[in-house]
Scaffold this motif. Structure first.
Motif, PDB file in Angstrom:
ATOM      1  N   LEU A  12       0.805  -1.219   0.000  1.00  0.00           N
ATOM      2  CA  LEU A  12       0.000   0.000   0.000  1.00  0.00           C
ATOM      3  C   LEU A  12       0.838   1.269   0.000  1.00  0.00           C
ATOM      4  O   LEU A  12       0.495   2.239  -0.689  1.00  0.00           O
ATOM      5  N   VAL A  13       1.932   1.304   0.755  1.00  0.00           N
ATOM      6  CA  VAL A  13       2.708   2.543   0.900  1.00  0.00           C
ATOM      7  C   VAL A  13       3.143   3.110  -0.445  1.00  0.00           C
ATOM      8  O   VAL A  13       2.916   4.298  -0.734  1.00  0.00           O
ATOM      9  N   TYR A 169      -4.591 -12.249  -0.928  1.00  0.00           N
ATOM     10  CA  TYR A 169      -3.482 -12.983  -1.528  1.00  0.00           C
ATOM     11  C   TYR A 169      -2.589 -12.026  -2.301  1.00  0.00           C
ATOM     12  O   TYR A 169      -2.995 -10.926  -2.677  1.00  0.00           O
ATOM     13  N   GLY A 170      -1.367 -12.462  -2.514  1.00  0.00           N
ATOM     14  CA  GLY A 170      -0.389 -11.657  -3.241  1.00  0.00           C
ATOM     15  C   GLY A 170       1.006 -12.047  -2.821  1.00  0.00           C
ATOM     16  O   GLY A 170       1.200 -12.891  -1.933  1.00  0.00           O
ATOM     17  N   GLU A 171       1.995 -11.447  -3.456  1.00  0.00           N
ATOM     18  CA  GLU A 171       3.388 -11.762  -3.153  1.00  0.00           C
ATOM     19  C   GLU A 171       3.690 -11.466  -1.687  1.00  0.00           C
ATOM     20  O   GLU A 171       3.460 -10.357  -1.212  1.00  0.00           O
ATOM     21  N   VAL A 204      -4.019  -8.305  -2.995  1.00  0.00           N
ATOM     22  CA  VAL A 204      -3.504  -7.206  -2.189  1.00  0.00           C
ATOM     23  C   VAL A 204      -3.494  -5.911  -2.995  1.00  0.00           C
ATOM     24  O   VAL A 204      -3.659  -4.821  -2.433  1.00  0.00           O
ATOM     25  N   GLU A 205      -3.352  -6.016  -4.316  1.00  0.00           N
ATOM     26  CA  GLU A 205      -3.409  -4.814  -5.152  1.00  0.00           C
ATOM     27  C   GLU A 205      -4.815  -4.217  -5.153  1.00  0.00           C
ATOM     28  O   GLU A 205      -4.991  -2.994  -5.057  1.00  0.00           O
ATOM     29  N   ALA A 206      -5.835  -5.092  -5.265  1.00  0.00           N
ATOM     30  CA  ALA A 206      -7.213  -4.602  -5.254  1.00  0.00           C
ATOM     31  C   ALA A 206      -7.569  -4.012  -3.894  1.00  0.00           C
ATOM     32  O   ALA A 206      -8.268  -2.997  -3.805  1.00  0.00           O
ATOM     33  N   ALA A 302      -5.968 -13.467 -11.801  1.00  0.00           N
ATOM     34  CA  ALA A 302      -5.064 -12.589 -11.049  1.00  0.00           C
ATOM     35  C   ALA A 302      -3.965 -13.389 -10.375  1.00  0.00           C
ATOM     36  O   ALA A 302      -2.795 -12.988 -10.359  1.00  0.00           O
ATOM     37  N   LEU A 303      -4.311 -14.538  -9.827  1.00  0.00           N
ATOM     38  CA  LEU A 303      -3.329 -15.371  -9.138  1.00  0.00           C
ATOM     39  C   LEU A 303      -2.298 -15.909 -10.121  1.00  0.00           C
ATOM     40  O   LEU A 303      -1.091 -15.907  -9.835  1.00  0.00           O
TER      41      LEU A 303
END
Length: 316
Positions: A12-13, A169-171, A204-206, A302-303
């Motif tokens: 997010l930052v 989910y995400g990296e 996590v991007e969404a 997305a995954l």
């Protein structure tokens, strides 16, 4: 922001900075580092701000918004994951203490990251009006934090936003998607319940874009929003797709639910099994309509895209 060094915070930052926001990270200890405000050493958990006082941030100009991501959330299976006292102290009492501290400092917006797991699995789509019925100690502490913050907001000038994301989910993530990815990577056939409900997830991007959309939206009072990708997916479909993209057969062996339910009960995993087979389809239309936010249209796509991006990064 609290929790800036955590899974969501790390994603997010940079998104906030690129969107034109100035970000101040609240970290524990007196040596908070560049771009961070120190909070007292006596804090004993990631979001235990019970000892935080307004004078700790007195030298900082009033914040437009405070994003509270930090939480005590031990891995399931560890003793701390069922420690109601520690979870409530960190996630409810700490969140309320932070709200009071930044309220006295003149903050105008408090965004609290809760969890969609304050709701129980259901055979119907879950929305913000669905019953609150958390199944574990962490979700209970988050539900209690929501109640405390909503009550505090009734007599406060701070605008309160509560976000309830689906499993993220995400990296660098963990949780159910991480477990399913490990199962998909295994070389062994995988026995699964014959019937599995569709479940919602959120990238996590969404989630990061949802947080920014809420920050950029004008308004007053308190609002609660669920956050999820547009389409749910079954765990079996996710594992099968991950395996087939690697040129392997799905290797899934459906077993009668009754047999697996009995085995899970013997192992003390009955509630976890029930959570797995029931549906958890989240309806995030309220957030989309209120902010114009766009979710990931397809969790599987997305995954797979993230997995491909991670592979390219590691090859460089």
């Amino acid at each position: 922001m609290t929790g800036a060094s955590g899974f969501v915070g790390r994603h997010l930052v940079p998104r906030l900075v690129s969107s034109g926001h100035d970000v101040t990270k609240l970290k524990r200890g007196t040596d908070a580092g560049q771009g961070a405000e120190a909070s007292p050493e006596v804090i004993t958990g990631p979001s235990d701000f019970a000892a935080l006082r307004p004078d700790h941030i007195a030298d900082h100009p009033p914040f437009d918004a405070v994003i509270h991501l930090a939480a005590l959330n031990p891995d399931r299976g560890r003793g701390e994951a069922s420690n109601d006292h520690a979870l409530i102290r960190a996630n409810r009492d700490g969140s309320l203490a932070l709200f009071r501290a930044v309220e006295a400092h003149g903050a105008r917006h408090f965004l609290f990251l809760s969890t969609a797991n304050v709701h129980a699995p259901s055979d119907r789509p879950i929305d913000e009006a669905s019953p609150i019925a958390p199944l574990d100690a962490y979700a209970r502490s988050k539900a209690m934090a929501e109640t405390a913050l909503l009550e505090a907001a009734k007599t406060s000038r701070i605008r309160l936003t509560i976000l309830r994301p689906a499993p993220v989910y995400g990296e660098g993530g963990r949780g159910m998607i991480s477990l399913l990815k490990r199962l998909a990577a295994s070389a062994w056939p995988l026995p699964l319940p014959a019937t599995l409900g569709e479940r919602s997830f959120v990238s996590v991007e969404a989630l990061s874009s949802a947080i920014i959309a809420c920050l950029d939206r004008d308004g007053m009072g308190a609002e609660t929003y669920l956050v999820a990708d547009a389409e749910p997916v079954t765990p079996a479909a996710l594992i099968a797709r991950l395996r087939t993209t690697r040129g392997r057969a799905p290797g899934l062996i459906p077993l009668p639910n009754a047999i697996l339910r009995t085995a899970a009960g013997i192992a003390g995993k009955g509630p976890a099994f029930q959570r797995l087979i029931e549906g958890f389809h989240i309806d995030a239309r309220k957030l989309r309509h209120a902010t114009g936010w766009s979710p990931e249209p397809n969790t599987l796509a997305a995954l797979l895209r993230q997995s491909a991006d991670t592979g390219r990064t590691r090859q460089r």
